[in-house]
Design a protein around this motif. Structure first.
Motif, mmCIF file in Angstrom:
data_model
loop_
_atom_site.group_PDB
_atom_site.id
_atom_site.type_symbol
_atom_site.label_atom_id
_atom_site.label_comp_id
_atom_site.label_asym_id
_atom_site.label_seq_id
_atom_site.Cartn_x
_atom_site.Cartn_y
_atom_site.Cartn_z
ATOM 1 N N ASP A 65 1.030 -1.333 -0.122
ATOM 2 C CA ASP A 65 0.148 0.089 0.247
ATOM 3 C C ASP A 65 0.985 1.219 -0.045
ATOM 4 O O ASP A 65 1.624 1.621 1.055
ATOM 5 N N PRO A 66 0.900 1.997 -1.126
ATOM 6 C CA PRO A 66 2.033 3.084 -1.161
ATOM 7 C C PRO A 66 1.567 4.216 -0.074
ATOM 8 O O PRO A 66 2.430 5.095 0.324
ATOM 9 N N ARG A 73 1.807 -2.003 5.285
ATOM 10 C CA ARG A 73 0.471 -2.601 5.183
ATOM 11 C C ARG A 73 0.475 -2.958 3.482
ATOM 12 O O ARG A 73 1.256 -2.420 2.697
ATOM 13 N N SER A 74 -0.564 -3.971 3.135
ATOM 14 C CA SER A 74 -0.625 -4.495 1.780
ATOM 15 C C SER A 74 -2.236 -4.496 1.579
ATOM 16 O O SER A 74 -3.130 -4.727 2.356
ATOM 17 N N ARG A 75 -2.303 -4.260 0.213
ATOM 18 C CA ARG A 75 -3.795 -4.155 -0.337
ATOM 19 C C ARG A 75 -4.112 -5.101 -1.120
ATOM 20 O O ARG A 75 -3.199 -5.548 -1.963
ATOM 21 N N ALA A 76 -5.416 -5.611 -1.132
ATOM 22 C CA ALA A 76 -6.057 -6.493 -2.355
ATOM 23 C C ALA A 76 -7.499 -6.457 -2.194
ATOM 24 O O ALA A 76 -8.033 -6.295 -1.147
ATOM 25 N N ASP A 77 -7.936 -6.272 -3.311
ATOM 26 C CA ASP A 77 -9.681 -6.428 -3.664
ATOM 27 C C ASP A 77 -10.128 -5.349 -2.457
ATOM 28 O O ASP A 77 -11.236 -5.795 -1.887
ATOM 29 N N GLY A 78 -9.600 -4.189 -2.424
ATOM 30 C CA GLY A 78 -10.334 -3.054 -1.881
ATOM 31 C C GLY A 78 -10.258 -3.268 -0.400
ATOM 32 O O GLY A 78 -10.858 -2.641 0.550
ATOM 33 N N THR A 99 -7.213 -3.660 3.102
ATOM 34 C CA THR A 99 -5.784 -3.199 3.332
ATOM 35 C C THR A 99 -5.418 -4.207 4.764
ATOM 36 O O THR A 99 -5.979 -4.128 5.549
ATOM 37 N N PHE A 100 -4.570 -4.859 4.443
ATOM 38 C CA PHE A 100 -3.948 -6.056 5.715
ATOM 39 C C PHE A 100 -2.619 -5.206 6.206
ATOM 40 O O PHE A 100 -1.805 -4.838 5.448
ATOM 41 N N PRO A 101 -2.580 -5.338 7.613
ATOM 42 C CA PRO A 101 -1.400 -5.159 8.302
ATOM 43 C C PRO A 101 -0.241 -6.043 8.023
ATOM 44 O O PRO A 101 -0.136 -7.044 9.064
ATOM 45 N N VAL A 102 0.302 -6.295 7.003
ATOM 46 C CA VAL A 102 1.325 -7.216 6.603
ATOM 47 C C VAL A 102 2.463 -6.692 6.540
ATOM 48 O O VAL A 102 2.955 -5.892 5.599
ATOM 49 N N VAL A 113 -10.212 -8.045 10.875
ATOM 50 C CA VAL A 113 -9.332 -9.033 10.757
ATOM 51 C C VAL A 113 -8.389 -8.801 12.056
ATOM 52 O O VAL A 113 -7.740 -7.874 12.135
ATOM 53 N N ASP A 114 -8.249 -9.787 12.890
ATOM 54 C CA ASP A 114 -7.122 -9.708 14.131
ATOM 55 C C ASP A 114 -5.960 -9.720 13.272
ATOM 56 O O ASP A 114 -5.647 -11.101 12.666
ATOM 57 N N PRO A 115 -4.916 -8.885 13.300
ATOM 58 C CA PRO A 115 -3.550 -9.263 12.880
ATOM 59 C C PRO A 115 -2.968 -10.486 13.137
ATOM 60 O O PRO A 115 -2.261 -11.161 12.235
ATOM 61 N N ALA A 116 -3.315 -11.053 14.266
ATOM 62 C CA ALA A 116 -2.653 -12.346 14.641
ATOM 63 C C ALA A 116 -3.290 -13.423 13.944
ATOM 64 O O ALA A 116 -2.655 -14.434 14.037
#
Length: 359
Positions: free
Chosen positions: A247-248, A253-258, A260-263, A337-340
């Motif tokens: 995610d710029p 964080r990373s994005r997919a299909d609308g 955003t995930f804390p990765v 989503v729980d990051p864990a």
């Protein structure tokens, strides 16, 4: 004496131009319930037949109890094989079916009587000793087939889809019986199945196979919680898989299909989130990774299955407690989503020799 019942080393097999097994490495521990799990055509039955001696490998070795049996014929291996249908002799009684192998080895009559009675008691079929197989249910016939295989006291019992011909209710009961029987006898069981819930319920460890390779070997929990490849993540249980990109606007964080995930870590990881780890919240709630529209709500007993659609049209599955569900079809909700609970699947494609493959 080896503590390994079976060791398969660099095993390969082709039929014509088709590679069925590609450099397989497996170890089955003594007294272990081990399953070969995978879709049709993945090579699991071929691997079992090579262990039994019914097929010869093109390359590689099979060791039973530390002894190389690659060139040993089936009848001289300390194994027995149970097929889907049991293959009982219809003209023989239950007792005679179970005793058949012992008689072929010229075992004494008193010893045959004692051992057949003993194994029929173990499988709970003593009262049916004088019956014909045609008078038994499918589950009873399969128990007799297992008793016939075990009466000769093999080091390893091989089972080729042993429950697939039974109805669902009987399958569930037979799973428990198989596991109990394996614990009672202490014999190493190797079971081929395409049914993941069956493998996960009964097995100490599972080798997940795909396209002639072992994708991952581990316990049911390891396969479920820490898949090492896209195939395992998608094959074991249900999963939401997201091919993400950085995610710029949000470092780490990373994005997919609308969504955003804390990765952390950058790159474009494959992210997996089980339906039970996705929560439906208010659109603006803190912790939401994005918004989605509720497309359907289904009652599954103890839980509710919610099908969500993201802004890109991606379908996302979410499961929640049946007593806690309060969503409306067509409503816009937040996806939390729980990051864990996020699993980042390794990006190296396929794990040919996955962690744990050496036993």
């Amino acid at each position: 004496m080896s503590d390994h019942a079976i060791a398969v080393r660099s095993l390969s097999k082709s039929f014509g131009r088709k590679d069925v097994l590609n450099d397989i490495e497996l170890t089955v521990r003594a007294g272990e319930f081990f399953s070969l799990l995978g879709p049709s055509g993945c090579g699991k039955s071929t691997a079992l037949r090579i262990i039994a001696g019914l097929e010869r490998p093109d390359r590689g070795r099979v060791l039973l109890g530390g002894t190389d049996v690659t060139d040993t014929p089936p009848h001289r291996r300390p194994t027995n094989l149970v097929f889907q249908q049991g293959a009982l002799f219809p003209h023989m009684t239950v007792f005679d079916n179970v005793a058949y192998g012992l008689r072929a080895r010229r075992t004494g009559r008193a010893e045959i009587t004692r051992r057949v009675a003993e194994i029929l008691d173990v499988v709970g079929m003593s009262e049916f000793a004088g019956r014909a197989p045609s008078t038994l249910s499918g589950g009873q016939r399969q128990r007799i087939a297992i008793a016939r295989a075990l009466v000769g006291r093999p080091d390893v019992l091989l089972l080729d889809e042993p429950l697939s011909a039974l109805d669902l209710g009987l399958q569930l009961r037979m799973r428990r019986e198989l596991r109990s029987l394996q614990r009672q006898t202490g014999t190493a069981f190797v079971c081929v199945t395409h049914n993941q819930s069956e493998a996960m319920e009964v097995s100490d460890r599972i080798a997940v196979m795909n396209d002639g390779r072992v994708e991952q070997l581990g316990t049911a929990e390891e396969l479920y919680r820490a898949p090492v490849s896209r195939f395992v993540a998608g094959f074991i249980g249900e999963n939401n898989l997201f091919d993400t990109a950085p995610d710029p606007d949000s470092p780490g964080r990373s994005r997919a299909d609308g969504l955003t995930f804390p990765v952390p870590g950058g790159g474009s990881p494959l992210v997996a989130v089980r339906p039970e780890f996705i929560r439906v919240v208010g659109p603006l709630d803190h912790g939401a990774v994005g918004d989605a529209v509720v497309r359907s709500v289904g009652f599954l007993g103890a839980r509710i299955r919610i099908v969500l659609e993201t802004s890109t049209g991606r379908e996302v599955l979410a499961d929640t407690d049946a007593h806690a569900a309060s969503v409306t079809v067509g409503a816009t909700v937040g996806v939390a989503v729980d990051p864990a609970r996020i699993t980042v699947v390794p990006a190296d494609g396929r794990a040919v020799r996955a962690k744990g493959a050496a036993g």
